[in-house]
Design a protein around this motif. Sequence first.
Motif, PDB file in Angstrom:
ATOM      1  N   ASP A   1      -3.645  -1.081 -17.684  1.00  0.00           N
ATOM      2  CA  ASP A   1      -4.525  -2.012 -17.268  1.00  0.00           C
ATOM      3  C   ASP A   1      -5.786  -2.168 -18.200  1.00  0.00           C
ATOM      4  O   ASP A   1      -6.728  -1.213 -18.276  1.00  0.00           O
ATOM      5  CB  ASP A   1      -5.262  -1.739 -15.844  1.00  0.00           C
ATOM      6  CG  ASP A   1      -6.591  -2.368 -15.240  1.00  0.00           C
ATOM      7  OD1 ASP A   1      -7.016  -3.314 -16.127  1.00  0.00           O
ATOM      8  OD2 ASP A   1      -6.853  -2.445 -14.250  1.00  0.00           O
TER       9      ASP A   1
ATOM     10  N   LYS B   1     -12.842  -5.845  -2.165  1.00  0.00           N
ATOM     11  CA  LYS B   1     -13.238  -5.055  -3.485  1.00  0.00           C
ATOM     12  C   LYS B   1     -14.165  -3.723  -3.199  1.00  0.00           C
ATOM     13  O   LYS B   1     -15.372  -3.716  -2.508  1.00  0.00           O
ATOM     14  CB  LYS B   1     -14.262  -6.178  -4.293  1.00  0.00           C
ATOM     15  CG  LYS B   1     -13.569  -7.342  -4.680  1.00  0.00           C
ATOM     16  CD  LYS B   1     -12.274  -7.338  -5.280  1.00  0.00           C
ATOM     17  CE  LYS B   1     -12.458  -6.434  -6.848  1.00  0.00           C
ATOM     18  NZ  LYS B   1     -11.182  -6.411  -7.441  1.00  0.00           N
ATOM     19  N   PRO B   2     -13.490  -2.620  -3.407  1.00  0.00           N
ATOM     20  CA  PRO B   2     -14.143  -1.558  -3.387  1.00  0.00           C
ATOM     21  C   PRO B   2     -15.325  -1.182  -4.405  1.00  0.00           C
ATOM     22  O   PRO B   2     -14.985  -1.171  -5.539  1.00  0.00           O
ATOM     23  CB  PRO B   2     -13.247  -0.542  -3.358  1.00  0.00           C
ATOM     24  CG  PRO B   2     -12.111  -1.112  -4.301  1.00  0.00           C
ATOM     25  CD  PRO B   2     -12.051  -2.544  -4.387  1.00  0.00           C
TER      26      PRO B   2
ATOM     27  N   ARG C   1      -1.975 -11.300  -9.683  1.00  0.00           N
ATOM     28  CA  ARG C   1      -2.931 -10.629  -9.002  1.00  0.00           C
ATOM     29  C   ARG C   1      -4.272 -11.209  -8.311  1.00  0.00           C
ATOM     30  O   ARG C   1      -4.688 -12.108  -9.156  1.00  0.00           O
ATOM     31  CB  ARG C   1      -3.343  -9.353  -9.754  1.00  0.00           C
ATOM     32  CG  ARG C   1      -4.245  -9.470 -10.963  1.00  0.00           C
ATOM     33  CD  ARG C   1      -5.175  -8.347 -11.379  1.00  0.00           C
ATOM     34  NE  ARG C   1      -6.355  -8.512 -10.691  1.00  0.00           N
ATOM     35  CZ  ARG C   1      -7.023  -7.276 -10.532  1.00  0.00           C
ATOM     36  NH1 ARG C   1      -6.703  -6.214 -11.118  1.00  0.00           N
ATOM     37  NH2 ARG C   1      -8.330  -7.411  -9.527  1.00  0.00           N
TER      38      ARG C   1
ATOM     39  N   TRP D   1      -1.176  -2.709  -4.098  1.00  0.00           N
ATOM     40  CA  TRP D   1      -1.459  -1.533  -5.046  1.00  0.00           C
ATOM     41  C   TRP D   1      -2.510  -0.914  -4.409  1.00  0.00           C
ATOM     42  O   TRP D   1      -3.424  -1.461  -3.557  1.00  0.00           O
ATOM     43  CB  TRP D   1      -1.930  -2.329  -6.365  1.00  0.00           C
ATOM     44  CG  TRP D   1      -3.480  -2.762  -6.899  1.00  0.00           C
ATOM     45  CD1 TRP D   1      -4.369  -1.750  -6.993  1.00  0.00           C
ATOM     46  CD2 TRP D   1      -3.980  -4.052  -6.911  1.00  0.00           C
ATOM     47  NE1 TRP D   1      -5.297  -2.422  -7.269  1.00  0.00           N
ATOM     48  CE2 TRP D   1      -5.145  -3.780  -7.307  1.00  0.00           C
ATOM     49  CE3 TRP D   1      -3.192  -5.107  -6.813  1.00  0.00           C
ATOM     50  CZ2 TRP D   1      -5.975  -4.987  -7.764  1.00  0.00           C
ATOM     51  CZ3 TRP D   1      -4.154  -6.104  -7.235  1.00  0.00           C
ATOM     52  CH2 TRP D   1      -5.539  -6.101  -7.528  1.00  0.00           C
TER      53      TRP D   1
ATOM     54  N   ALA E   1      -8.386   2.700  -7.711  1.00  0.00           N
ATOM     55  CA  ALA E   1      -8.641   3.959  -8.062  1.00  0.00           C
ATOM     56  C   ALA E   1      -9.635   4.754  -7.181  1.00  0.00           C
ATOM     57  O   ALA E   1      -9.562   5.916  -7.165  1.00  0.00           O
ATOM     58  CB  ALA E   1      -9.304   3.691  -9.577  1.00  0.00           C
ATOM     59  N   ARG E   2     -10.428   3.966  -6.581  1.00  0.00           N
ATOM     60  CA  ARG E   2     -11.399   4.459  -5.723  1.00  0.00           C
ATOM     61  C   ARG E   2     -10.641   4.934  -4.222  1.00  0.00           C
ATOM     62  O   ARG E   2     -11.206   5.768  -3.605  1.00  0.00           O
ATOM     63  CB  ARG E   2     -12.527   3.665  -5.443  1.00  0.00           C
ATOM     64  CG  ARG E   2     -13.369   3.196  -6.727  1.00  0.00           C
ATOM     65  CD  ARG E   2     -14.370   2.119  -6.412  1.00  0.00           C
ATOM     66  NE  ARG E   2     -14.947   1.897  -7.622  1.00  0.00           N
ATOM     67  CZ  ARG E   2     -14.374   1.439  -8.567  1.00  0.00           C
ATOM     68  NH1 ARG E   2     -13.236   0.844  -8.396  1.00  0.00           N
ATOM     69  NH2 ARG E   2     -14.993   1.034  -9.604  1.00  0.00           N
TER      70      ARG E   2
ATOM     71  N   CYS F   1      -9.923 -10.898 -11.212  1.00  0.00           N
ATOM     72  CA  CYS F   1     -10.606  -9.702 -10.442  1.00  0.00           C
ATOM     73  C   CYS F   1     -10.674  -9.828  -9.084  1.00  0.00           C
ATOM     74  O   CYS F   1      -9.982  -9.253  -8.240  1.00  0.00           O
ATOM     75  CB  CYS F   1     -11.972  -9.160 -11.097  1.00  0.00           C
ATOM     76  SG  CYS F   1     -12.532  -7.725 -10.217  1.00  0.00           S
TER      77      CYS F   1
ATOM     78  N   GLU G   1      -6.824  -8.759 -16.409  1.00  0.00           N
ATOM     79  CA  GLU G   1      -7.795  -9.714 -15.479  1.00  0.00           C
ATOM     80  C   GLU G   1      -8.014 -11.223 -16.058  1.00  0.00           C
ATOM     81  O   GLU G   1      -8.574 -11.014 -17.397  1.00  0.00           O
ATOM     82  CB  GLU G   1      -8.947  -8.958 -15.017  1.00  0.00           C
ATOM     83  CG  GLU G   1      -8.749  -7.941 -13.869  1.00  0.00           C
ATOM     84  CD  GLU G   1      -9.895  -7.435 -13.274  1.00  0.00           C
ATOM     85  OE1 GLU G   1      -9.969  -6.859 -12.301  1.00  0.00           O
ATOM     86  OE2 GLU G   1     -11.128  -7.525 -13.902  1.00  0.00           O
TER      87      GLU G   1
END
Length: 359
Positions: free
Chosen positions: A200, A54-55, A49, A106, A109-110, A25, A229
Amino acid sequence: MKILQIKDWGMGLDSESPIIISGPCSAETEQQTLNSCRGAAEAGANILRAGIWKPRTSPGCFEGIGEEGLGWLLEAKTDTGLPVTCEVANATHVRLALAHKVDILWIGARTTVNPFAVQEIADALRGIDIPIMVKNPVNPDVKLWIGAIKRLQNVGLRRIAAIHRGFDTLAQKDIYRNPPNWNLVEEFRQKMPEISIINDPSHIAGKRDLLWNVARKALNLGMDGLMIESHIEPDNAWSDAKQQVNPTQLRDLLESLLAANLTSIDAEQKAAQELQSWRTEIDMLDKSLMELLALRKSLVTEIAKCKKNHNIAVVQLERWKSMVRKRLEESKSLGLDQKLISGIFEAIHEDSVQLQNAV
Ligand code: PEP
Ligand code: MN
């Protein structure tokens, strides 16, 4: 301009089997990033990945190691020979990721939810030919997802894929971290049939036990790959610990999902894993059923009080008849057995009458 599917990205991703993207992650330390990426590569990943920025929904959680982690990702790339990807959320991230030779970007989503942010990223990528993947927005809005992709297309990007990571919806929230809403992926696919979709399962499931079901369903629906992940030591991960798997678990998961010729022992293990996954989901569904029954019971109590205060008889035959009729009709359209449904509602009704009489 035509969007190219992953197999046409010219990165050696043209195999028949689904594309596997894996890695932690978050990049946490140099050793953790390298070991996690090596483990993912050995387990069969095609792309590595790691989250660098990190949002997070709430401040105070681990917000990513930042630029330093890009060097570790580059090491992992050199070490394994595999392309690497990280999330970008603004123009600075884009500039830094490109400077550190990240192969694929990438959008998380946020970020997809915010057209200003997506446009900023698009503008930073104008004239640059790099592959990019767009996660669905947190909210269940297919138009917003497509809009983000169009902004990237408009600046000349052609190597674009979509990532389905589930939506923040109330329904099924007790089962999934981000309920999949498979119908929305179907809607997306109908509107953009040319674009590859990666599922995912990690962010949809939110827990290891459910990864198999979600991934299986995605592959059955013909999705082009999976982003899973994985972490060298998942339980000690600084973010998303519950949903990450270790390299051995990743290998087993992929083997069970993708391998065609299993030995009988493997087949037995695969069946056990499959069963475990379905049972986890059934357990959670049963829990929701009981929670619904408890909610229903609290309403019955209110009804009982109302009837008592207004001297209304507990059993209202007409209401009961019409209720049964409606339930049976609804059950028909859901493909449920009529006998089962009438049995269940008789039991529920009996319990409800008892409860009301007690009040
Ligand atoms: C991630 O992939 O680590 C991530 C933050 O995902 P999402 O944007 O889907 O929440
Ligand atoms: Mn994550």
